[in-house]
Design a protein around this motif. Sequence first.
Motif, PDB file in Angstrom:
ATOM      1  N   LEU A  96      -4.173   5.752  -8.272  1.00  0.00           N
ATOM      2  CA  LEU A  96      -4.547   4.524  -7.575  1.00  0.00           C
ATOM      3  C   LEU A  96      -4.880   4.772  -6.110  1.00  0.00           C
ATOM      4  N   ARG A  97      -4.216   5.752  -5.517  1.00  0.00           N
ATOM      5  CA  ARG A  97      -4.453   6.064  -4.096  1.00  0.00           C
ATOM      6  C   ARG A  97      -5.931   6.364  -3.822  1.00  0.00           C
ATOM      7  N   THR A  98      -6.640   6.892  -4.813  1.00  0.00           N
ATOM      8  CA  THR A  98      -8.033   7.297  -4.617  1.00  0.00           C
ATOM      9  C   THR A  98      -9.028   6.150  -4.799  1.00  0.00           C
ATOM     10  N   THR A  99      -8.524   4.957  -5.121  1.00  0.00           N
ATOM     11  CA  THR A  99      -9.423   3.838  -5.391  1.00  0.00           C
ATOM     12  C   THR A  99      -9.644   2.980  -4.139  1.00  0.00           C
ATOM     13  N   ASP A 100     -10.704   2.176  -4.174  1.00  0.00           N
ATOM     14  CA  ASP A 100     -10.940   1.236  -3.075  1.00  0.00           C
ATOM     15  C   ASP A 100      -9.894   0.128  -3.132  1.00  0.00           C
ATOM     16  N   ASP A 101      -9.819  -0.678  -2.080  1.00  0.00           N
ATOM     17  CA  ASP A 101      -8.758  -1.675  -1.941  1.00  0.00           C
ATOM     18  C   ASP A 101      -8.732  -2.702  -3.070  1.00  0.00           C
ATOM     19  N   ARG A 102      -9.876  -3.247  -3.426  1.00  0.00           N
ATOM     20  CA  ARG A 102      -9.907  -4.260  -4.487  1.00  0.00           C
ATOM     21  C   ARG A 102      -9.487  -3.660  -5.832  1.00  0.00           C
ATOM     22  N   ALA A 129      -0.678 -12.190  -3.602  1.00  0.00           N
ATOM     23  CA  ALA A 129      -1.883 -12.164  -2.761  1.00  0.00           C
ATOM     24  C   ALA A 129      -3.065 -12.825  -3.447  1.00  0.00           C
ATOM     25  N   GLY A 130      -3.055 -12.831  -4.778  1.00  0.00           N
ATOM     26  CA  GLY A 130      -4.125 -13.474  -5.519  1.00  0.00           C
ATOM     27  C   GLY A 130      -5.096 -12.487  -6.147  1.00  0.00           C
ATOM     28  N   ALA A 151     -10.185 -12.318   1.047  1.00  0.00           N
ATOM     29  CA  ALA A 151     -11.066 -12.186   2.207  1.00  0.00           C
ATOM     30  C   ALA A 151     -10.921 -10.805   2.843  1.00  0.00           C
ATOM     31  N   ASP A 152      -9.705 -10.270   2.846  1.00  0.00           N
ATOM     32  CA  ASP A 152      -9.447  -8.980   3.490  1.00  0.00           C
ATOM     33  C   ASP A 152      -8.536  -8.123   2.609  1.00  0.00           C
ATOM     34  N   PRO A 153      -9.111  -7.508   1.559  1.00  0.00           N
ATOM     35  CA  PRO A 153      -8.277  -6.708   0.660  1.00  0.00           C
ATOM     36  C   PRO A 153      -7.619  -5.513   1.361  1.00  0.00           C
ATOM     37  N   ALA A 154      -8.229  -4.982   2.392  1.00  0.00           N
ATOM     38  CA  ALA A 154      -7.625  -3.862   3.128  1.00  0.00           C
ATOM     39  C   ALA A 154      -6.301  -4.287   3.767  1.00  0.00           C
ATOM     40  N   ALA A 155      -6.265  -5.508   4.303  1.00  0.00           N
ATOM     41  CA  ALA A 155      -5.029  -6.007   4.910  1.00  0.00           C
ATOM     42  C   ALA A 155      -3.955  -6.234   3.852  1.00  0.00           C
ATOM     43  N   VAL A 156      -4.358  -6.707   2.680  1.00  0.00           N
ATOM     44  CA  VAL A 156      -3.407  -6.922   1.591  1.00  0.00           C
ATOM     45  C   VAL A 156      -2.825  -5.582   1.142  1.00  0.00           C
ATOM     46  N   ARG A 157      -3.671  -4.604   1.005  1.00  0.00           N
ATOM     47  CA  ARG A 157      -3.196  -3.274   0.587  1.00  0.00           C
ATOM     48  C   ARG A 157      -2.278  -2.679   1.653  1.00  0.00           C
ATOM     49  N   GLU A 158      -2.642  -2.841   2.907  1.00  0.00           N
ATOM     50  CA  GLU A 158      -1.809  -2.320   3.988  1.00  0.00           C
ATOM     51  C   GLU A 158      -0.441  -3.008   3.999  1.00  0.00           C
ATOM     52  N   ALA A 159      -0.423  -4.304   3.769  1.00  0.00           N
ATOM     53  CA  ALA A 159       0.839  -5.048   3.735  1.00  0.00           C
ATOM     54  C   ALA A 159       1.714  -4.607   2.558  1.00  0.00           C
ATOM     55  N   PHE A 160       1.098  -4.097   1.513  1.00  0.00           N
ATOM     56  CA  PHE A 160       1.838  -3.604   0.353  1.00  0.00           C
ATOM     57  C   PHE A 160       2.740  -2.426   0.729  1.00  0.00           C
TER      58      PHE A 160
END
Length: 169
Positions: free
Chosen positions: A34-40, A116-117, A123-132
């Motif tokens: 999973l680490r190698t995938t994009d945020d979405r 997160a939904g 709107a900002d999947p990078a922020a959601v991933r970072e918050a994870f």
Amino acid sequence: MDGLRTVVLIAATLATGLMAGVFGIYAVAIMPGLRTTDDRTFIGAYQAIDRAIVNPLFLATFLGALILSIAAALLNLGGAGRSVLLWVAAAALLYLSAVVITFAVHLPLNDALKAAGAPAELADPAAVREAFAEARWVAWNIVRTVTSTAAFACLGWALVLWGRAQAAG
């Protein structure tokens, strides 16, 4: 009583070994993949895995490993079980640490990511991933992999000792 001790010790060993494998597969394959995938993709895949793993068989194994380890320790408090008691008690404590880590670290992070939904609507999947806090999740998963594997090893050794005691007695 010896038959019950044997069955519970074997069941505790199997359940703990299965859970060590679950934690281990996250450490060596799922999270590195999973680490190698994009945020979405990360968010969607992780949400799907997390929804799928919460099922009766997983929950029975996850909690059963602890319950059976504690039961095995209690059943070996006296008599012929004394030779295995220390190993079974150590296994129960080691696996308990994996359960505590799961409840204290992994479940809150997993639940926040699920809340997160849908990834396509973020709107900002990078922020959601970072918050994870992916690095924190992974680090603590390695700890529970090690503790559950050590618990499995303790139970395996307890089985050897129990077998020797049964053969001698």
